[in-house]
Scaffold this motif. Structure first.
Motif, PDB file in Angstrom:
ATOM      1  N   ARG A  66       0.733  -1.364  -0.402  1.00 37.56           N
ATOM      2  CA  ARG A  66      -0.030  -0.139  -0.106  1.00 37.56           C
ATOM      3  C   ARG A  66       1.096   1.033   0.116  1.00 37.56           C
ATOM      4  O   ARG A  66       1.979   1.492   0.938  1.00 37.56           O
ATOM      5  N   HIS A 317     -13.522  -7.875   2.685  1.00 34.32           N
ATOM      6  CA  HIS A 317     -15.263  -7.149   1.751  1.00 34.32           C
ATOM      7  C   HIS A 317     -15.954  -6.855   3.417  1.00 34.32           C
ATOM      8  O   HIS A 317     -16.430  -5.882   2.903  1.00 34.32           O
ATOM      9  N   GLY A 320     -15.285  -4.440   5.753  1.00 36.19           N
ATOM     10  CA  GLY A 320     -14.942  -2.629   4.896  1.00 36.19           C
ATOM     11  C   GLY A 320     -14.158  -2.106   4.891  1.00 36.19           C
ATOM     12  O   GLY A 320     -13.848  -1.584   4.246  1.00 36.19           O
ATOM     13  N   SER A 321     -12.769  -3.304   4.228  1.00 33.90           N
ATOM     14  CA  SER A 321     -11.612  -3.137   3.810  1.00 33.90           C
ATOM     15  C   SER A 321     -12.204  -2.190   2.470  1.00 33.90           C
ATOM     16  O   SER A 321     -12.074  -2.497   1.646  1.00 33.90           O
ATOM     17  N   GLU A 322     -11.259  -0.832   2.406  1.00 34.23           N
ATOM     18  CA  GLU A 322     -10.900  -0.124   1.325  1.00 34.23           C
ATOM     19  C   GLU A 322      -9.042   0.288   0.327  1.00 34.23           C
ATOM     20  O   GLU A 322      -8.978   0.875   0.213  1.00 34.23           O
ATOM     21  N   ASP A 323      -8.837  -0.967   1.349  1.00 32.79           N
ATOM     22  CA  ASP A 323      -7.401  -0.854   1.342  1.00 32.79           C
ATOM     23  C   ASP A 323      -7.470  -1.677  -0.462  1.00 32.79           C
ATOM     24  O   ASP A 323      -7.288  -3.492  -0.118  1.00 32.79           O
ATOM     25  N   ASP A 324      -7.467  -1.125  -1.773  1.00 31.24           N
ATOM     26  CA  ASP A 324      -7.437  -2.140  -2.568  1.00 31.24           C
ATOM     27  C   ASP A 324      -6.184  -3.121  -2.486  1.00 31.24           C
ATOM     28  O   ASP A 324      -6.163  -4.381  -3.423  1.00 31.24           O
ATOM     29  N   HIS A 343      -9.830  -4.633  -8.350  1.00 31.06           N
ATOM     30  CA  HIS A 343      -9.777  -4.316  -7.079  1.00 31.06           C
ATOM     31  C   HIS A 343      -7.677  -3.617  -7.438  1.00 31.06           C
ATOM     32  O   HIS A 343      -6.939  -2.694  -7.049  1.00 31.06           O
ATOM     33  N   ARG A 346      -7.642  -0.330  -9.196  1.00 34.52           N
ATOM     34  CA  ARG A 346      -7.732   0.312  -8.132  1.00 34.52           C
ATOM     35  C   ARG A 346      -7.163   1.314  -7.432  1.00 34.52           C
ATOM     36  O   ARG A 346      -6.224   2.235  -7.131  1.00 34.52           O
ATOM     37  N   LYS A 350      -4.216   4.543  -7.336  1.00 38.53           N
ATOM     38  CA  LYS A 350      -3.925   5.658  -6.077  1.00 38.53           C
ATOM     39  C   LYS A 350      -3.093   5.536  -5.748  1.00 38.53           C
ATOM     40  O   LYS A 350      -2.502   6.522  -5.209  1.00 38.53           O
TER      41      LYS A 350
END
Length: 863
Positions: A66, A317, A320-324, A343, A346, A350
């Motif tokens: 990330r 999922h 609610g993870s948004e760490d693509d 993902h 995305r 990012k």
């Protein structure tokens, strides 16, 4: 396990912490092999500095990282303005500035920031280290970065950053070695394990020693991996399953995630802690070492691993993870193509937004591996994304391949606008690969395609600007200026600062080659780019300001633009134009007589395995010229490659520079026909080059006994050489700052004093081959008292310092400024500047004070 044989390293860390506490910040780079105890050393320092404020962060090697993961870790630890900026989606530059500002606010209070495992750092995190490392002076901050140095590839991005940080006054290095055999004997004293066998098995690696000893008596495991797995095997089935999920999920344990996957996860975590598989720190739970996690993850059978990745993806999922990046990793592990292509792009976007372009490349590549089910337009968009991101990390062959993959797909779906834009981008990549004719053809085709589309958009503006570049490079200057202005008009109508800056830049270059005033236009190109935060275009403007100033022999201006431009490109991660600037700088150093620096910089640039072919040309020419003058055999290979690449570009200037260098090399080795053949190749393009090139052709033809060009319209030094005034030419060359050219001019004289002066110039520069030619000529003319070459003692100096550099070093160590040294040695201050710069390079130090200390340490002043 006690920290054996680490007292000296701990004392060094404590000293650096004390210096930081006093307001003289430090960056400490702690290196060593995996398991050697880097984290344990820093944890011991933390225990001994309870009053300091500590913030730990780490890079994760499980998946494509990330971007700026450690910075977001720090935001959680430090809170305040940094946490708010991170949560609010601030851009990279704002986050960097906020972190530094928050660290700066700790006046009188020591802050220790730890970034672990930077060998796994993403590009933006490496930029963060470079950014903060340059600005620690005056801050009560100790920044500790740990990394593995075993198996670090030659082209690893960290190597470049380490080289940069090593030049900073605030940087310190600690390299931890394995334990000695005596230390291993001490640790094994209470164990049934034979010490010599333990040392043989572990190589003194502290982690391996601990794991083998923890395995107990009996048969020794064949590896530390088996020792780790022996610990795991002692857990019950539920705890083992939890540990396996945790190993696949990443270095940090995420209890809420694991609770969705394993019943009674809390009990499993407690068992992992009790069994020594996991450990706890201020950030929560983690594996005792990355070696442990990898051992557990690798031991998961393949038939179960995919299902477990799918479970992890589903659980992420659900929470609610948004760490693509993380989601894309598990999607790939599960073989879930649909999730990957959701993902991974995305995550790529990012990463790109935070200037982590290498991570963006990896994510686009991941998406394309699973994209066969997508429609052609979606696949083409992914290829274009990959093409753009690879261009930003100087992977131009991959960029061209990606654009070529996108083109037939855009044609298939009939999207002419995207087809034209891909052609334009392909043109740029082909130029970087020294495929000049193909680049121009693609640029022209792009303009044709896009001119037929309505309404006119940014793609058409780019097509005009891009073809303007190609026309300018091939010296079709009037056409280039017209195209550049058309691009500017469209860019201003669209409000696009990027295209406007690019088109202004190309117009300025074409104007310069037309020998008209170009600076106001180029400065406007720079201003537009900087004000709009268009880093790539600002980098191009700096590169061309420097390059054009060099071409006009305005070396003071060139020096200014190089200094500003490199700082800007390094701070904003504009790798391509940072390399361009450094490549042109090798030519500047060559012309100024600073050959050791030119060789060092050229060698460093050419050692970069991802440098684009076009960026190799300048350092190859500079290195080849200097090597030829020094009589080094490698010169031929350098100049051959330079000529091949230059011919590929089709650019008159590069063809001329490469062939002129080969002509000089042939002349120096008494091959007049080969030199004449090279000049004939230059003559084919000389009418499209600047007067300096045409003057060089004329002078070299004269040296070979061929008819020269009339002196009218040529620069003064060349005109004076052709007019038969070598002393006047030498004075003119000195006035613009080119000592070697002054020596060549004098070597063509019949005057004894001029020849002796030429010889002195060549000896001073270390130009062995022209010096030998000059001595031969002087002896043939019956001159007596011809000076011999530099003494063997000088040539064999342990640091390669010349006699004059040793004299300058002694006076530098005595504290004399350059002006006083100039008067003491009866040489110009500019020459003193060159000598000081050269000796700093040879000694590997960054300042006069450091040179004096090093000279005293090595006993050079006594000598």
């Amino acid at each position: 396990m006690p920290l054996l044989e680490r007292a000296a390293f701990l004392a060094s860390l404590a000293q650096h912490a004390a210096e930081a506490r006093a307001g003289d910040g430090r960056l400490v780079l702690v290196s060593g092999e995996a398991g050697v105890g880097k984290t344990a050393l820093v944890e011991q320092l933390e225990a001994e500095l309870p009053d300091a404020e500590w913030a730990w962060s780490a890079c994760d090697g499980l998946f494509t990282p990330r971007p700026l993961g450690p910075l977001f870790d720090l935001a959680e630890r430090l809170g305040g303005e940094l946490r708010a900026a991170a949560a609010g989606g601030a851009d990279r530059d704002a986050l960097f500035a906020t972190l530094l500002r928050q660290l700066s606010a700790a006046a009188g209070h020591l802050r220790v920031v730890v970034v672990e495992d930077v060998h796994w750092a993403d590009e933006a995190t490496l930029d963060l280290l470079r950014y903060v490392g340059r600005r620690l002076r005056g801050l009560p901050v100790l920044l500790v970065a740990t990394f593995r140095d075993d198996g670090l590839a030659p082209d690893h991005p960290l190597r470049v950053v380490l080289g940069f940080l090593a030049t900073q006054r605030t940087t310190r290095r600690l390299a931890l070695p394995p334990l000695s055999e005596a230390a291993v004997d001490s640790l094994a004293a209470a164990s049934p394990v034979a010490p010599d066998e333990l040392f043989r098995l572990t190589g003194g690696n502290p982690f391996f020693v601990t794991e083998v000893l923890a395995a107990g008596g009996g048969a020794l495991p064949v590896s530390a991996r088996e020792a780790v797995l022996a610990r795991v095997a002692r857990l019950d089935a539920g705890a083992r399953r939890l540990v396996e999920y945790a190993a696949l999920a990443g270095a940090r344990i995420d209890p809420p995630l694991l609770e969705r996957l394993v019943p009674d996860a809390a009990a499993g975590l407690e068992a992992g802690l009790a069994g020594g598989v996991l450990t706890a720190d201020e950030a929560g739970l983690r594996f005792r070492h990355e070696i442990s996690r990898l051992a557990v993850a690798d031991a998961v059978p393949a038939h179960r691993r995919g299902r477990m990745h799918a479970d992890l993806l589903e659980a992420l999922h659900e929470i609610g993870s948004e760490d693509d990046a993380r989601l894309a990793h598990h999607a790939e592990g599960a073989g879930n193509a649909i999730a990957v292509v959701v993902h991974a792009p995305r995550a790529a976007r990012k990463a790109a937004a935070l200037a982590s372009h290498r991570e963006a490349v990896a994510q686009y590549e991941r998406a394309l591996r699973f994209a066969t089910h997508l429609d052609p337009a979606a696949q083409a968009a992914l290829w274009d994304g990959l093409g753009y991101e690879t261009s930003l990390v100087d992977r131009w062959a991959d960029s061209a391949a990606a654009r070529q993959a996108a083109l037939p797909l855009w044609r298939w779906v009939g999207d002419r606008t995207r087809e034209g834009d891909s052609l334009r981008a392909l043109s740029r990549a082909l130029y970087r690969l020294c495929r000049g004719a193909e680049a121009e053809e693609a640029a022209q085709e792009a303009l044709v395609v896009l001119s037929a589309q309505s309404p006119a958009g940014p793609e058409l503006a780019w097509a005009h600007a891009n073809l303007a570049v190609q026309q300018m490079l091939h010296r079709r200057l009037d056409s280039s200026i017209v195209l550049a202005r058309q691009g500017q008009q469209l860019a201003e109508r669209l409000g696009d600062a990027t295209i406007l800056s690019d088109a202004l830049n190309s117009e300025a270059c074409a104007t310069a080659f037309s020998r008209r005033e170009w600076r106001p236009t180029m400065l406007r190109a720079l201003e537009v780019a900087v004000e709009a935060d268009r880093e790539e275009q600002a980098g191009r403007a700096y590169a061309n300001l420097h390059g054009l100033s060099c071409a006009e022999r305005r070396y003071g201006d060139a020096d200014r633009w190089f200094t500003e431009g490199v700082a800007y490109c390094d701070d904003h991660d504009v790798a391509t134009f940072g390399t361009c600037l450094r490549g042109e700088r090798t030519n500047w150093l060559d012309q100024r007589g600073r050959w050791d620096e030119a060789v060092a910089l050229s060698t460093a640039l050419l050692a970069d395995p991802v440098i684009s072919p076009v960026n190799r040309i300048n350092p190859l020419i500079s290195l080849g010229r200097i090597r030829a003058r020094r009589g080094e055999a490698e010169a031929a290979a350098d100049l051959d490659e330079a000529a091949r690449l230059a011919d590929g570009t089709g650019e008159p200037d590069w063809i001329a520079q490469a062939r002129l260098a080969r002509a000089e090399a042939a002349w120096l080795t008494d091959q007049p026909q080969a030199a004449a053949d090279e000049l004939a190749r230059v003559a084919e393009v000389a009418d499209r080059c600047d007067p300096w090139v045409r003057g060089a052709v004329a002078v070299w033809r004269s040296r070979l006994g061929r008819a020269g060009e009339p002196a009218a319209g040529l620069p003064e030094p060349r005109a004076l050489e052709l007019a038969g005034d070598p002393q006047g030419a030498a004075a003119a060359w000195r006035a613009v700052g080119c000592p070697y050219e002054a020596g060549l001019a004098l070597a063509g004289s019949d005057d004894e004093a001029a020849l002796r002066e030429a010889l002195a110039v060549f000896d001073e520069l270390g130009a062995l081959v022209p010096a030998r030619r000059t001595r031969r000529l002087m002896r043939r003319r019956g001159l007596t008292g011809v000076p011999v070459g530099p003494r063997a003692a000088t040539r064999q100096h342990r640091l390669g310092l010349t006699r004059r550099e040793q004299e300058v070093l002694a006076l530098v160590a005595a504290g004399l400024p350059n002006g006083d040294i100039s008067r003491r040695l009866f040489i110009s201050q500019r020459t003193v500047d060159h000598h000081v710069s050269a000796l700093l390079t040879k000694m590997g130090v960054a300042s006069r004070t450091a040179a004096a200390r090093e000279a005293e340490r090595l006993g050079l002043l006594d000598a």
